[in-house]
Design a protein around this motif. Structure first.
Motif, mmCIF file in Angstrom:
data_model
loop_
_atom_site.group_PDB
_atom_site.id
_atom_site.type_symbol
_atom_site.label_atom_id
_atom_site.label_comp_id
_atom_site.label_asym_id
_atom_site.label_seq_id
_atom_site.Cartn_x
_atom_site.Cartn_y
_atom_site.Cartn_z
ATOM 1 N N UNK A 50 0.869 -1.172 0.000
ATOM 2 C CA UNK A 50 0.000 0.000 0.000
ATOM 3 C C UNK A 50 0.910 1.227 0.000
ATOM 4 N N UNK A 51 0.748 2.086 -0.983
ATOM 5 C CA UNK A 51 1.603 3.266 -1.116
ATOM 6 C C UNK A 51 0.799 4.543 -0.918
ATOM 7 N N UNK A 52 1.385 5.480 -0.203
ATOM 8 C CA UNK A 52 0.821 6.824 -0.093
ATOM 9 C C UNK A 52 1.365 7.607 -1.285
ATOM 10 N N UNK A 53 0.497 8.014 -2.186
ATOM 11 C CA UNK A 53 0.905 8.709 -3.414
ATOM 12 C C UNK A 53 1.012 10.204 -3.153
ATOM 13 N N UNK A 54 2.133 10.795 -3.583
ATOM 14 C CA UNK A 54 2.380 12.229 -3.419
ATOM 15 C C UNK A 54 2.739 12.826 -4.773
ATOM 16 N N UNK A 55 1.811 13.598 -5.328
ATOM 17 C CA UNK A 55 2.069 14.252 -6.607
ATOM 18 C C UNK A 55 2.883 15.517 -6.380
ATOM 19 N N UNK A 56 3.833 15.763 -7.269
ATOM 20 C CA UNK A 56 4.665 16.959 -7.176
ATOM 21 C C UNK A 56 5.826 16.823 -6.217
ATOM 22 N N UNK A 57 6.145 15.591 -5.773
ATOM 23 C CA UNK A 57 7.267 15.359 -4.863
ATOM 24 C C UNK A 57 8.118 14.206 -5.377
ATOM 25 N N UNK A 58 9.430 14.357 -5.246
ATOM 26 C CA UNK A 58 10.348 13.280 -5.602
ATOM 27 C C UNK A 58 11.041 12.777 -4.338
ATOM 28 N N UNK A 59 11.420 11.516 -4.364
ATOM 29 C CA UNK A 59 12.116 10.893 -3.238
ATOM 30 C C UNK A 59 13.610 11.021 -3.444
ATOM 31 N N UNK A 60 14.317 11.281 -2.368
ATOM 32 C CA UNK A 60 15.775 11.263 -2.346
ATOM 33 C C UNK A 60 16.166 10.149 -1.382
ATOM 34 N N UNK A 61 17.032 9.253 -1.831
ATOM 35 C CA UNK A 61 17.432 8.141 -0.977
ATOM 36 C C UNK A 61 18.283 7.142 -1.733
ATOM 37 N N UNK A 62 18.399 5.926 -1.163
ATOM 38 C CA UNK A 62 19.210 4.881 -1.765
ATOM 39 C C UNK A 62 18.417 4.213 -2.888
ATOM 40 N N UNK A 63 18.939 4.317 -4.103
ATOM 41 C CA UNK A 63 18.257 3.817 -5.294
ATOM 42 C C UNK A 63 18.471 2.311 -5.436
ATOM 43 N N UNK A 104 15.661 9.189 2.245
ATOM 44 C CA UNK A 104 16.377 10.178 3.050
ATOM 45 C C UNK A 104 15.520 11.427 3.228
ATOM 46 N N UNK A 105 14.859 11.846 2.134
ATOM 47 C CA UNK A 105 14.019 13.045 2.180
ATOM 48 C C UNK A 105 13.129 13.079 0.948
ATOM 49 N N UNK A 106 12.263 14.089 0.914
ATOM 50 C CA UNK A 106 11.425 14.331 -0.264
ATOM 51 C C UNK A 106 11.559 15.795 -0.636
ATOM 52 N N UNK A 107 11.464 16.067 -1.940
ATOM 53 C CA UNK A 107 11.594 17.436 -2.417
ATOM 54 C C UNK A 107 10.489 17.736 -3.426
ATOM 55 N N UNK A 108 9.995 18.971 -3.403
ATOM 56 C CA UNK A 108 8.988 19.370 -4.394
ATOM 57 C C UNK A 108 9.617 19.373 -5.775
ATOM 58 N N UNK A 109 8.896 18.788 -6.732
ATOM 59 C CA UNK A 109 9.393 18.747 -8.105
ATOM 60 C C UNK A 109 8.194 18.581 -9.046
ATOM 61 N N UNK A 110 7.945 19.565 -9.900
ATOM 62 C CA UNK A 110 6.814 19.469 -10.831
ATOM 63 C C UNK A 110 6.983 18.309 -11.808
ATOM 64 N N UNK A 111 5.861 17.680 -12.191
ATOM 65 C CA UNK A 111 5.884 16.600 -13.169
ATOM 66 C C UNK A 111 6.308 15.256 -12.619
#
Length: 92
Positions: A19-32, A76-83
């Motif tokens: 089950x995923x919480x979907x966040x539009x306009x945000x990108x994940x930063x972390x271990x790929x 690690x974090x999330x950042x706002x990012x369009x698209x």
């Protein structure tokens, strides 16, 4: 014995998708864990399905501009990012 195992398998409820919480306009930063850019992974739904098929994935980011799906082992974090649309696995 085979019938017993088959019966147990059919009677036990199994959840194969996270089950995923979907966040539009945000990108994940972390271990790929993985990055895919083929048409096979070119939508939020397809990226989520790819994340579901892999073990130990805690999140994904789909970039609709680059048509790129990225899976993460850790966040690690999330950042706002369009698209961009991301999904964070909910703890069960």
């Amino acid at each position: 014995m085979k019938q017993l195992l088959l019966t147990v398998f059919l009677l036990v409820p199994v959840s194969l998708s996270a089950d995923y919480e979907i966040k539009q306009g945000f990108s994940i930063k972390g271990k790929i864990a993985s990055v895919k850019s083929s048409p096979k992974f070119a939508s939020v739904e397809k990226c989520k399905s790819f994340a579901d098929s892999r073990s130990k994935i805690v999140g994904f980011t789909y970039d609709s501009n680059k048509k790129k799906c990225t899976l993460f082992k850790s966040v690690r974090s999330m950042a706002e990012e369009p698209g961009v649309t991301s999904g964070l696995a909910n703890d069960s």
